[in-house]
Design a protein around this motif. Structure first.
Motif, short mmCIF file in Angstrom:
data_model
loop_
_atom_site.label_atom_id
_atom_site.label_comp_id
_atom_site.label_asym_id
_atom_site.label_seq_id
_atom_site.Cartn_x
_atom_site.Cartn_y
_atom_site.Cartn_z
N ILE A 92 -4.02 -0.01 -7.19
CA ILE A 92 -4.11 -1.43 -6.81
C ILE A 92 -5.00 -2.20 -7.77
CG2 ILE A 92 -4.98 -2.99 -5.02
CD1 ILE A 92 -3.75 -1.10 -2.97
N ILE A 148 -5.07 5.59 -4.71
CA ILE A 148 -4.45 4.35 -4.21
C ILE A 148 -5.27 3.15 -4.68
CG2 ILE A 148 -3.90 3.00 -2.15
CD1 ILE A 148 -3.25 5.67 -0.75
N ARG A 149 -6.58 3.24 -4.56
CA ARG A 149 -7.47 2.16 -5.01
C ARG A 149 -7.29 1.92 -6.51
NH1 ARG A 149 -11.89 4.17 -3.43
NH2 ARG A 149 -12.06 3.07 -1.46
N GLY A 207 -5.23 1.38 3.08
CA GLY A 207 -5.06 2.54 2.20
C GLY A 207 -4.96 3.83 3.00
N SER A 239 -7.25 8.52 -1.53
CA SER A 239 -7.74 7.16 -1.34
C SER A 239 -8.19 6.54 -2.67
CB SER A 239 -8.90 7.18 -0.34
OG SER A 239 -9.39 5.89 -0.11
N SER A 258 -1.51 4.04 4.80
CA SER A 258 -0.41 4.48 3.93
C SER A 258 -0.57 5.94 3.53
CB SER A 258 -0.35 3.60 2.68
OG SER A 258 0.10 2.32 3.03
N TYR A 298 -8.26 -4.73 -2.11
CA TYR A 298 -8.14 -3.39 -1.54
C TYR A 298 -8.78 -3.37 -0.16
CZ TYR A 298 -8.29 1.55 -0.78
OH TYR A 298 -8.12 2.80 -0.23
N TYR A 346 0.82 -1.20 0.00
CA TYR A 346 0.00 0.00 0.00
C TYR A 346 0.86 1.26 0.00
CZ TYR A 346 -4.32 -2.56 0.47
OH TYR A 346 -5.38 -3.37 0.22
#
Length: 112
Positions: A59, A55-56, A78, A52, A81, A73, A31
């Motif tokens: 991934i 990040i999603r 998340g 957020s 990090s 996820y 993450y």
């Protein structure tokens, strides 16, 4: 006497279930790498929600393209990090902004 033991076992089981459901997840450096990619590749986030989502996105994109080990996820990881990146000093953020690898190295050094 049996009622006390039964009650004690039920309470112990309930506490164990409560702990299991609400414990904080183990840290996953994957993450941190996703947060670095989100900032360095997708651009600086404008809000926590945007961070957020980035990040999603990283991934999900990794899972759909080349990853042998799929990563589900987890919003708590998340956010962890994201908070770790936001806690970097300005000097650390400057070093992290060079490239994804530099960012991962900076993030790995935080919290040691």
């Amino acid at each position: 006497m049996k009622k006390r033991y039964s009650l004690l076992i039920i309470v112990a089981a309930a506490l164990l279930v409560w702990w299991f459901l609400f414990r904080s997840p183990a840290h996953d450096p994957h993450y941190d790498a996703a947060a670095c990619a989100a900032v360095n590749v997708l651009g600086a986030p404008t809000s926590d929600r945007d961070f957020s989502n980035k990040i999603r996105t990283v991934i999900i994109n990794e899972n759909s393209s080349y990853s042998f080990k799929q990563v589900n996820y987890d919003d708590r990881l998340g956010r962890s990090s994201m908070e770790k990146y936001q806690a970097l000093t300005p000097e650390q953020k400057t070093a992290a902004a060079r490239d994804v690898e530099s960012c991962i190295n900076v993030m790995a050094g935080v919290g040691r």
